[in-house]
Design a protein around this motif. Structure first.
Motif, PDB file in Angstrom:
ATOM      1  N   PRO A   1      -9.072  26.289  34.082  1.00  0.00           N
ATOM      2  CA  PRO A   1      -8.063  26.958  34.922  1.00  0.00           C
ATOM      3  C   PRO A   1      -7.444  28.146  34.197  1.00  0.00           C
ATOM      4  CG  PRO A   1      -7.790  24.579  35.026  1.00  0.00           C
ATOM      5  CD  PRO A   1      -8.808  24.842  33.954  1.00  0.00           C
ATOM      6  N   THR A   2      -7.095  29.177  34.960  1.00  0.00           N
ATOM      7  CA  THR A   2      -6.518  30.382  34.374  1.00  0.00           C
ATOM      8  C   THR A   2      -5.530  31.015  35.346  1.00  0.00           C
ATOM      9  OG1 THR A   2      -7.021  32.576  33.474  1.00  0.00           O
ATOM     10  CG2 THR A   2      -8.414  31.801  35.260  1.00  0.00           C
ATOM     11  N   ASN A   3      -4.569  31.751  34.789  1.00  0.00           N
ATOM     12  CA  ASN A   3      -3.619  32.533  35.598  1.00  0.00           C
ATOM     13  C   ASN A   3      -3.984  34.007  35.623  1.00  0.00           C
ATOM     14  OD1 ASN A   3      -1.915  30.313  36.230  1.00  0.00           O
ATOM     15  ND2 ASN A   3      -0.932  30.465  34.214  1.00  0.00           N
ATOM     16  N   LEU A   4      -5.094  34.368  35.032  1.00  0.00           N
ATOM     17  CA  LEU A   4      -5.518  35.762  35.018  1.00  0.00           C
ATOM     18  C   LEU A   4      -5.877  36.222  36.436  1.00  0.00           C
ATOM     19  CD1 LEU A   4      -7.734  35.698  31.797  1.00  0.00           C
ATOM     20  CD2 LEU A   4      -5.488  36.758  32.070  1.00  0.00           C
TER      21      LEU A   4
ATOM     22  N   GLY B   1      -9.214  35.218  38.127  1.00  0.00           N
ATOM     23  CA  GLY B   1      -9.577  33.812  38.283  1.00  0.00           C
ATOM     24  C   GLY B   1     -10.177  33.557  39.659  1.00  0.00           C
ATOM     25  N   ILE B   2     -11.208  32.730  39.705  1.00  0.00           N
ATOM     26  CA  ILE B   2     -11.938  32.452  40.942  1.00  0.00           C
ATOM     27  C   ILE B   2     -11.702  31.004  41.371  1.00  0.00           C
ATOM     28  CG2 ILE B   2     -14.217  32.323  42.037  1.00  0.00           C
ATOM     29  CD1 ILE B   2     -13.512  35.131  41.420  1.00  0.00           C
ATOM     30  N   ILE B   3     -11.470  30.813  42.669  1.00  0.00           N
ATOM     31  CA  ILE B   3     -11.380  29.462  43.230  1.00  0.00           C
ATOM     32  C   ILE B   3     -12.782  29.095  43.728  1.00  0.00           C
ATOM     33  CG2 ILE B   3     -10.320  27.979  44.962  1.00  0.00           C
ATOM     34  CD1 ILE B   3      -7.905  29.828  44.958  1.00  0.00           C
ATOM     35  N   PHE B   4     -13.470  28.242  42.987  1.00  0.00           N
ATOM     36  CA  PHE B   4     -14.847  27.885  43.322  1.00  0.00           C
ATOM     37  C   PHE B   4     -14.877  26.788  44.387  1.00  0.00           C
ATOM     38  CE2 PHE B   4     -15.237  29.824  39.157  1.00  0.00           C
ATOM     39  CZ  PHE B   4     -16.385  30.584  39.281  1.00  0.00           C
ATOM     40  N   PRO B   5     -15.761  26.910  45.361  1.00  0.00           N
ATOM     41  CA  PRO B   5     -15.806  25.918  46.448  1.00  0.00           C
ATOM     42  C   PRO B   5     -16.228  24.531  45.973  1.00  0.00           C
ATOM     43  CG  PRO B   5     -17.687  27.411  46.587  1.00  0.00           C
ATOM     44  CD  PRO B   5     -16.768  27.975  45.550  1.00  0.00           C
ATOM     45  N   THR B   6     -16.856  24.441  44.813  1.00  0.00           N
ATOM     46  CA  THR B   6     -17.284  23.137  44.285  1.00  0.00           C
ATOM     47  C   THR B   6     -16.231  22.484  43.407  1.00  0.00           C
ATOM     48  OG1 THR B   6     -18.360  24.328  42.465  1.00  0.00           O
ATOM     49  CG2 THR B   6     -19.737  23.707  44.351  1.00  0.00           C
ATOM     50  N   ASP B   7     -15.096  23.157  43.230  1.00  0.00           N
ATOM     51  CA  ASP B   7     -14.033  22.629  42.374  1.00  0.00           C
ATOM     52  C   ASP B   7     -13.141  21.688  43.182  1.00  0.00           C
ATOM     53  OD1 ASP B   7     -12.040  22.138  40.553  1.00  0.00           O
ATOM     54  OD2 ASP B   7     -11.154  24.138  40.691  1.00  0.00           O
ATOM     55  N   PRO B   8     -13.083  20.408  42.833  1.00  0.00           N
ATOM     56  CA  PRO B   8     -12.248  19.469  43.601  1.00  0.00           C
ATOM     57  C   PRO B   8     -10.763  19.781  43.512  1.00  0.00           C
ATOM     58  CG  PRO B   8     -13.083  18.417  41.612  1.00  0.00           C
ATOM     59  CD  PRO B   8     -13.795  19.722  41.737  1.00  0.00           C
ATOM     60  N   LEU B   9     -10.343  20.474  42.443  1.00  0.00           N
ATOM     61  CA  LEU B   9      -8.922  20.815  42.298  1.00  0.00           C
ATOM     62  C   LEU B   9      -8.563  22.105  43.021  1.00  0.00           C
ATOM     63  CD1 LEU B   9      -8.343  19.953  38.516  1.00  0.00           C
ATOM     64  CD2 LEU B   9      -7.933  18.519  40.531  1.00  0.00           C
ATOM     65  N   ALA B  10      -9.553  22.920  43.342  1.00  0.00           N
ATOM     66  CA  ALA B  10      -9.348  24.181  44.064  1.00  0.00           C
ATOM     67  C   ALA B  10      -8.293  25.059  43.393  1.00  0.00           C
ATOM     68  CB  ALA B  10      -8.971  23.906  45.519  1.00  0.00           C
ATOM     69  N   VAL B  11      -8.436  25.257  42.087  1.00  0.00           N
ATOM     70  CA  VAL B  11      -7.518  26.111  41.337  1.00  0.00           C
ATOM     71  C   VAL B  11      -8.294  27.305  40.776  1.00  0.00           C
ATOM     72  CG1 VAL B  11      -6.010  24.185  40.749  1.00  0.00           C
ATOM     73  CG2 VAL B  11      -7.888  24.791  39.207  1.00  0.00           C
ATOM     74  N   PRO B  12      -7.616  28.426  40.507  1.00  0.00           N
ATOM     75  CA  PRO B  12      -8.309  29.578  39.919  1.00  0.00           C
ATOM     76  C   PRO B  12      -8.875  29.235  38.537  1.00  0.00           C
ATOM     77  CG  PRO B  12      -6.182  30.225  40.820  1.00  0.00           C
ATOM     78  CD  PRO B  12      -6.202  28.733  40.818  1.00  0.00           C
ATOM     79  N   ARG B  13     -10.115  29.618  38.307  1.00  0.00           N
ATOM     80  CA  ARG B  13     -10.775  29.308  37.041  1.00  0.00           C
ATOM     81  C   ARG B  13     -11.462  30.547  36.461  1.00  0.00           C
ATOM     82  NH1 ARG B  13     -11.227  23.956  35.878  1.00  0.00           N
ATOM     83  NH2 ARG B  13     -10.706  22.485  37.534  1.00  0.00           N
TER      84      ARG B  13
END
Length: 274
Positions: free
Chosen positions: A157-160, A163-175
């Motif tokens: 995860p990142t605040n930059l 940062g991309i919210i990936f559709p495969t990420d269960p947390l749906a946070v910017p990474r």
């Protein structure tokens, strides 16, 4: 930033789906062979004017290179990233549809193929590794872009702002888009560095030097990006929670690269004119 809506399947022919990931491997080999052909044809770049094998033979090598990358990449993944699972499910070893490939394993397979192919042509096998170092960045860049399209191997995860919210990420946070970091560093930047080395400083005249530069550059870039890239879930972090398998496997490559560079710079300089 939202993830761009890119279908991992490039196109379909009836029931057969062609994925961007497979095309990345295919075009990586084709474009790499094409660039390799240009390098091999320019004899003045090489030690004593002798490339590792004739330029026309690059297309024969490309066929073996594709097999070596797939076999080596799959073997590396099975051995280092998920061995207990594959020991329990041996038939899954040949099922590459799950995307389980190791860049380190593919690199080893490609090196072995290049050495054996060059020896069969009675060429300098160190120069063949230099050839790989000059062209491998193309495939790496395409492969990492394909990883991004698949929304896999993303970062922490990142605040930059990028940062991309990936559709495969269960947390749906910017990474961190760590795939693109690797495409830029291990692919584009390293290609440019090696291009300068081969065409400005004539590094191919010192067998092993370009291969060493590639190994050092790849290992350092991979180790750096691994600090913001999530490790494989079945492995996690190693040695107290700060080291990843990717970093561990990159250390021998770094050491090998340093050895190759030291070996190359202690050899006599080729007398060829620029």
């Amino acid at each position: 930033m939202p993830f761009p809506n890119i279908d991992p399947i490039a196109f379909s022919i009836g029931p057969i789906a062609i994925r961007w990931y497979a095309l990345a491997y295919l075009f990586g080999v084709i474009l790499g062979a094409g660039y390799g052909y240009l390098l091999l044809r320019n004899e003045r770049l090489w030690y004593k004017g002798a490339p590792p094998f004739p330029a026309k033979d690059i297309w024969d090598f490309a066929f073996w290179a594709m097999i070596a990358i797939v076999v080596g990449g799959r073997t590396g993944y099975v051995l280092f990233y998920n061995l207990p699972y594959y020991l329990s499910n041996p038939l899954e070893i040949i099922n590459t549809l799950d995307g389980g490939m190791s860049y380190h394993g593919g690199m080893v397979g490609l090196m072995l193929a290049a050495i054996l192919f060059t020896i069969s042509k009675k060429g300098n096998w160190l120069s063949s590794l230099d050839l790989l170092g000059a062209v491998a960045t193309i495939g790496i860049m395409l492969g990492r872009i394909a990883n991004f399209i698949n929304a896999e191997l993303y970062g922490a995860p990142t605040n930059l702002p990028w940062g991309i919210i990936f559709p495969t990420d269960p947390l749906a946070v910017p990474r961190h888009p760590s795939q693109l970091y690797e495409a830029a560093l291990e692919g584009l930047l390293l290609f440019l560095i090696i291009r300068i080395a081969t065409h400005v400083f004539y590094a191919l005249r010192k067998p092993g030097l370009v291969a060493g530069i590639f190994a050092i550059g790849y290992a350092l870039a991979r180790i750096l990006v691994e600090f913001v890239r999530l490790p494989d879930v079945q492995i996690g972090y190693l040695y107290g929670g700060w080291l990843t398998m990717g970093q561990v496997l990159s250390l021998p490559i770094l050491i090998g690269g340093l050895i190759l560079v030291l070996h190359a710079i202690t050899r006599p300089v080729s007398k060829l004119r620029a």
